[in-house]
Structure formats: C-alpha cells, structure tokens
Design a protein around this motif. Structure first.
Motif, PDB file in Angstrom:
ATOM      1  N   PRO A   1       0.922  -1.167  -0.021  1.00  0.00           N
ATOM      2  CA  PRO A   1       0.018   0.083  -0.003  1.00  0.00           C
ATOM      3  C   PRO A   1       1.001   1.355   0.061  1.00  0.00           C
ATOM      4  O   PRO A   1       1.983   1.332   0.701  1.00  0.00           O
ATOM      5  CB  PRO A   1      -0.764  -0.058   1.215  1.00  0.00           C
ATOM      6  N   VAL A   2       0.440   2.172  -0.918  1.00  0.00           N
ATOM      7  CA  VAL A   2       1.289   3.418  -0.919  1.00  0.00           C
ATOM      8  C   VAL A   2       0.347   4.523  -1.079  1.00  0.00           C
ATOM      9  O   VAL A   2      -1.027   4.621  -1.046  1.00  0.00           O
ATOM     10  CB  VAL A   2       2.134   3.616  -2.165  1.00  0.00           C
ATOM     11  N   ALA A   3       0.747   5.824  -0.444  1.00  0.00           N
ATOM     12  CA  ALA A   3      -0.008   7.125  -0.562  1.00  0.00           C
ATOM     13  C   ALA A   3       0.196   7.733  -1.666  1.00  0.00           C
ATOM     14  O   ALA A   3       1.024   7.646  -2.449  1.00  0.00           O
ATOM     15  CB  ALA A   3       0.280   7.866   0.773  1.00  0.00           C
ATOM     16  N   GLU A   4      -0.855   8.968  -1.799  1.00  0.00           N
ATOM     17  CA  GLU A   4      -0.838   9.858  -2.896  1.00  0.00           C
ATOM     18  C   GLU A   4       0.513  10.537  -3.062  1.00  0.00           C
ATOM     19  O   GLU A   4       0.883  10.712  -4.182  1.00  0.00           O
ATOM     20  CB  GLU A   4      -1.961  10.625  -2.926  1.00  0.00           C
ATOM     21  N   ASP A   5       1.098  10.594  -1.772  1.00  0.00           N
ATOM     22  CA  ASP A   5       2.318  11.458  -1.837  1.00  0.00           C
ATOM     23  C   ASP A   5       3.387  10.823  -2.614  1.00  0.00           C
ATOM     24  O   ASP A   5       4.236  11.280  -3.305  1.00  0.00           O
ATOM     25  CB  ASP A   5       2.872  11.955  -0.372  1.00  0.00           C
ATOM     26  N   ALA A   6       3.517   9.428  -2.385  1.00  0.00           N
ATOM     27  CA  ALA A   6       4.546   8.694  -2.952  1.00  0.00           C
ATOM     28  C   ALA A   6       4.265   8.613  -4.575  1.00  0.00           C
ATOM     29  O   ALA A   6       5.230   8.738  -5.289  1.00  0.00           O
ATOM     30  CB  ALA A   6       4.584   7.176  -2.459  1.00  0.00           C
ATOM     31  N   ALA A   7       2.887   8.529  -5.167  1.00  0.00           N
ATOM     32  CA  ALA A   7       2.747   8.614  -6.346  1.00  0.00           C
ATOM     33  C   ALA A   7       3.058   9.960  -7.055  1.00  0.00           C
ATOM     34  O   ALA A   7       3.402   9.915  -8.297  1.00  0.00           O
ATOM     35  CB  ALA A   7       1.377   8.010  -6.489  1.00  0.00           C
ATOM     36  N   GLU A   8       2.973  10.956  -6.257  1.00  0.00           N
ATOM     37  CA  GLU A   8       3.173  12.310  -6.951  1.00  0.00           C
ATOM     38  C   GLU A   8       4.872  12.564  -7.197  1.00  0.00           C
ATOM     39  O   GLU A   8       5.342  13.192  -8.073  1.00  0.00           O
ATOM     40  CB  GLU A   8       2.712  13.394  -5.832  1.00  0.00           C
ATOM     41  N   ILE A   9       5.576  11.787  -6.045  1.00  0.00           N
ATOM     42  CA  ILE A   9       6.874  11.704  -6.643  1.00  0.00           C
ATOM     43  C   ILE A   9       7.241  11.237  -7.697  1.00  0.00           C
ATOM     44  O   ILE A   9       8.191  11.704  -8.523  1.00  0.00           O
ATOM     45  CB  ILE A   9       7.820  11.072  -5.492  1.00  0.00           C
ATOM     46  N   THR A  10       6.961  10.020  -8.088  1.00  0.00           N
ATOM     47  CA  THR A  10       6.908   9.594  -9.465  1.00  0.00           C
ATOM     48  C   THR A  10       6.516  10.111 -10.427  1.00  0.00           C
ATOM     49  O   THR A  10       6.973  10.003 -11.739  1.00  0.00           O
ATOM     50  CB  THR A  10       6.556   8.007  -9.387  1.00  0.00           C
ATOM     51  N   ARG A  11       5.358  10.933 -10.414  1.00  0.00           N
ATOM     52  CA  ARG A  11       4.826  11.789 -11.561  1.00  0.00           C
ATOM     53  C   ARG A  11       5.806  12.751 -11.556  1.00  0.00           C
ATOM     54  O   ARG A  11       5.971  13.156 -12.834  1.00  0.00           O
ATOM     55  CB  ARG A  11       3.470  12.241 -10.872  1.00  0.00           C
ATOM     56  N   VAL A  12       6.385  13.449 -10.823  1.00  0.00           N
ATOM     57  CA  VAL A  12       7.357  14.627 -11.073  1.00  0.00           C
ATOM     58  C   VAL A  12       8.478  14.029 -11.715  1.00  0.00           C
ATOM     59  O   VAL A  12       9.210  14.730 -12.607  1.00  0.00           O
ATOM     60  CB  VAL A  12       7.638  15.360  -9.748  1.00  0.00           C
ATOM     61  N   GLU A  13       8.982  12.913 -11.034  1.00  0.00           N
ATOM     62  CA  GLU A  13      10.249  12.280 -11.781  1.00  0.00           C
ATOM     63  C   GLU A  13       9.989  12.203 -13.276  1.00  0.00           C
ATOM     64  O   GLU A  13      10.776  12.258 -14.150  1.00  0.00           O
ATOM     65  CB  GLU A  13      10.586  11.064 -11.014  1.00  0.00           C
ATOM     66  N   ALA A  14       8.729  11.461 -13.688  1.00  0.00           N
ATOM     67  CA  ALA A  14       8.379  11.349 -15.180  1.00  0.00           C
ATOM     68  C   ALA A  14       8.150  12.534 -15.791  1.00  0.00           C
ATOM     69  O   ALA A  14       7.916  12.438 -16.942  1.00  0.00           O
ATOM     70  CB  ALA A  14       7.008  10.210 -14.976  1.00  0.00           C
ATOM     71  N   GLY A  15       7.730  13.700 -15.132  1.00  0.00           N
ATOM     72  CA  GLY A  15       7.603  14.885 -15.698  1.00  0.00           C
ATOM     73  C   GLY A  15       6.051  14.919 -16.311  1.00  0.00           C
ATOM     74  O   GLY A  15       5.983  15.490 -17.370  1.00  0.00           O
ATOM     75  N   ARG A  16       5.263  14.308 -15.675  1.00  0.00           N
ATOM     76  CA  ARG A  16       3.925  14.556 -16.191  1.00  0.00           C
ATOM     77  C   ARG A  16       2.899  15.601 -15.226  1.00  0.00           C
ATOM     78  O   ARG A  16       2.759  15.597 -14.326  1.00  0.00           O
ATOM     79  CB  ARG A  16       3.177  13.088 -16.098  1.00  0.00           C
ATOM     80  N   PRO A  17       2.512  16.679 -16.295  1.00  0.00           N
ATOM     81  CA  PRO A  17       1.896  17.712 -15.556  1.00  0.00           C
ATOM     82  C   PRO A  17       0.529  17.340 -14.851  1.00  0.00           C
ATOM     83  O   PRO A  17      -0.251  16.342 -15.397  1.00  0.00           O
ATOM     84  CB  PRO A  17       1.858  18.598 -16.363  1.00  0.00           C
ATOM     85  N   ARG A  18      -0.055  18.041 -14.110  1.00  0.00           N
ATOM     86  CA  ARG A  18      -1.414  17.786 -13.619  1.00  0.00           C
ATOM     87  C   ARG A  18      -2.223  18.807 -13.479  1.00  0.00           C
ATOM     88  O   ARG A  18      -1.781  20.050 -13.212  1.00  0.00           O
ATOM     89  CB  ARG A  18      -1.442  17.127 -12.115  1.00  0.00           C
ATOM     90  N   VAL A  19      -3.463  18.882 -14.058  1.00  0.00           N
ATOM     91  CA  VAL A  19      -4.585  20.039 -13.914  1.00  0.00           C
ATOM     92  C   VAL A  19      -4.574  20.377 -12.695  1.00  0.00           C
ATOM     93  O   VAL A  19      -4.879  19.533 -11.740  1.00  0.00           O
ATOM     94  CB  VAL A  19      -5.759  19.714 -14.806  1.00  0.00           C
ATOM     95  N   GLY A  20      -4.567  21.821 -12.413  1.00  0.00           N
ATOM     96  CA  GLY A  20      -4.810  22.430 -11.050  1.00  0.00           C
ATOM     97  C   GLY A  20      -3.533  22.468 -10.530  1.00  0.00           C
ATOM     98  O   GLY A  20      -3.486  23.100  -9.270  1.00  0.00           O
ATOM     99  N   LEU A  21      -2.448  22.046 -11.022  1.00  0.00           N
ATOM    100  CA  LEU A  21      -1.249  22.121 -10.351  1.00  0.00           C
ATOM    101  C   LEU A  21      -0.341  22.938 -11.433  1.00  0.00           C
ATOM    102  O   LEU A  21      -0.118  24.231 -11.154  1.00  0.00           O
ATOM    103  CB  LEU A  21      -0.590  20.819 -10.126  1.00  0.00           C
ATOM    104  N   GLU A  22       0.488  22.348 -12.291  1.00  0.00           N
ATOM    105  CA  GLU A  22       1.210  22.906 -13.353  1.00  0.00           C
ATOM    106  C   GLU A  22       0.421  23.593 -14.297  1.00  0.00           C
ATOM    107  O   GLU A  22       0.664  24.542 -14.832  1.00  0.00           O
ATOM    108  CB  GLU A  22       2.013  21.896 -14.144  1.00  0.00           C
TER     109      GLU A  22
END
Length: 329
Positions: free
Chosen positions: A198-219
């Motif tokens: 089990p992982v939290a959203e915070d960990a998934a956000e780290i991998t999203r930033v590493e991969a360079g994928r933007p998110r609506v409402g943030l970038e």
C-alpha cells in the motif's frame, strides 16, 4: 539505491520515520508494485449510436478511431484553446465509452458533455455502476495480474481477480483496475497478499514529478495551452476533424511558438508549490508541484517562460536555486 543518495534524501526531513516511510514507498514504485486507491476519480459514461461522433467534436484526441479495448488521453478545451480538463477515454464497445478525470473536474466535464449532447444519440451520465479504482504502480504490476494486461497505454480488458470481474487498463506506471465496489476489498486483499504494497498519494506524486507528467490544477492552470504543458503528442490529434478550441491549438502548432514550456527543476533545497521561479530578478513562472525524491533529491515541475532553457540556473523563492531540465514528450 546508494546509501549516500538515501542519506542526502534523509537530510531534508526533520523526522527519520517519515523519511524512511517515503523512501520505502517510492522504492516499491520503482522496483516492485504499490497499490493506491483512486476511487475518488469521477467516471462518466457516453453511450448511444452517435457517442463516438459526439465525443470526437468535444475533445482533442481521435476517439472515433479507437477500437473497443483501446483508449486514449484527451483534453477538453475552451474556445481559445486553453485546457479546462484532462481525461482518460476508454472505448468499451462501438457505442459505449467510459471517461475518468481528476476529482475536482468531474462536474465540469459532466456538465459540458451533458449540455452539448442535446439532440444527439449520445447519453451522458455519471457512471451508474458503483466501482472502485485501484492503481497498481510499478514494474511488477503486470506480473501481479498474471500478465493479463499488456499493450499500449490505455489498452484495457476484462479479467478476474479474486473471483471478481474487473476491467484492467494499462497505464504508464502499471495498471488501473476498475472493480465493482462490493468486490473491492477482496481484490485489494488478493493484490496485497501477492506482494503489492500500500502506498499513499504523496509517493505517487514523487514518481509523477520524476516522470515529468503535469497535472491539471497544479502545473496546468486555466490559461495553459496543450503545447505549453507538453501534451500535444499524448493528447492532441492534428488529423481528426473539428473540436472545441481546435483553431488556436493548430495555429500555435503549425505557425507559432509556445511562450511557455513545461520544465522539471532540480533544486538545491526543498521548495514549495507556488514559489516564484526567477532569473535575473525576472519572474518566469511558479512551482506547480514540489517533491523530494529518494533518487533525485528536491524536484519540482513548473510551466516557465521560454527564456528558461534546459541547463539554465534559476532561483526559486528566497533561498533555493535549481537547474532547468527538459522533459521528454
């Protein structure tokens, strides 16, 4: 992961237990498989004989070309070509599509599609089936599903997990499972028993930033165009017919040059969302998402003015500096 890299990561935390927890969670996403409940993502069905033609005129990608079992990433734009929402579109059958989007965007997408479908054989409804969305993230995701999911991103199929009928969709990070709500606990328990962590959203956000994928409402803000967010290749078809916002997007693609670009920032110290990014006292943009990666240290994503080129040094907030990095499409 090298010990010195980990202790550099540990140094930005005030609490050792917090650092160890995040280190283990992100490690699971890099080398094993993490399990994250994303049931809060709204889902919308579009069904009827004109469903494909209707959606084709609303979103940026070529949904009409999808075969059942295929899907795509697409955007909903305003008439000036600016991003209102992003979404995953799965074609379930010749006359049926399933859309999911960010939690805060569901009402907007549902309202828009429900307004423009008047007079069309294309029924737009919130997903009538109570379903959970479980994300398997990491290189072991396919193995946990017995190799049942493969192919390009967004390819999907039905399968059984713990005796429960699910729809599995390939993602860039692993696979998503759409599970009848009544069977979600059984599916979750089976995946955890077979090795998912089990992982939290915070960990998934780290991998999203590493991969360079933007998110609506943030970038991605209300004035962002697809080219500025680096989304043309993933989300825009330049060969399909007309859709809302097409003309300014095509004009920028063929005749213009974006004033801003999505960039990753490798920072000297932790930064925060909203921190201004400057060079020579000129503001270039603001941090959208900021994380601390076990592999890369403090990282951020931001859409910056085009003067911020890869390799440049910029200032973030009052105390940090960062190297600007390009992001592959």
């Amino acid at each position: 992961m090298a010990i010195d890299t980990f202790f550099a990561f540990l140094g930005v935390y005030s609490d050792v237990d917090d650092a160890l927890a995040d280190y283990e969670a992100v490690k699971d996403l890099h080398v094993e498989a993490g399990l994250l409940d994303r049931s809060g993502r709204p889902r919308i069905t579009v069904t009827g004989g004109e469903a494909a033609e209707f959606l084709q005129g609303q979103v940026t990608n070529d949904v009409e070309a999808l075969e059942p079992g295929a899907g795509c990433y697409a955007l909903l734009l305003d008439r000036k070509g600016r991003i209102r929402a992003d979404m995953r579109v799965l074609r379930l059958a010749a006359d049926a599509f399933l859309i999911d989007t960010e939690p805060e965007l569901g009402e907007d997408v549902l309202g828009h599609l429900g307004t423009y479908n008047i007079g069309r054989d294309a029924a737009v409804t919130a997903d009538p089936e109570p379903r959970s969305l479980l994300s398997l993230l990491g290189p072991m995701a396919a193995k946990l599903l017995g190799g049942a999911i493969s192919g390009p991103e967004h390819a999907h199929r039905e399968l059984l997990v713990a005796g429960v009928g699910c729809r599995a969709a390939a993602t860039a990070a692993g696979a998503d499972l759409l599970v009848p709500a009544a069977g979600a606990d059984a599916v979750r328990d089976r995946l955890l028993a077979e090795g998912a962590q089990p992982v939290a959203e915070d960990a998934a956000e780290i991998t999203r930033v590493e991969a360079g994928r933007p998110r609506v409402g943030l970038e991605i803000g209300p004035r962002t165009m697809p080219a500025e967010a680096g989304l043309e290749e993933r989300a825009v078809s330049f060969t399909k017919g007309c859709y809302i916002g097409q003309e300014p997007v095509a004009r920028l693609h063929y005749k213009g040059r974006p004033n801003r670009h999505l960039r990753r920032l490798r920072a000297s110290a932790p930064v925060a969302a909203g921190d201004p990014v400057t060079a020579d006292e000129r503001e270039l943009g603001a941090v959208g998402t900021a994380v601390v990666s076990p592999a890369g240290g403090p990282l951020a994503l931001a859409i910056l003015r085009r003067e911020a080129e890869p390799g440049d040094e910029v200032a973030i907030g009052a105390d940090a500096t960062a190297t600007v990095e390009a992001i592959d499409a």
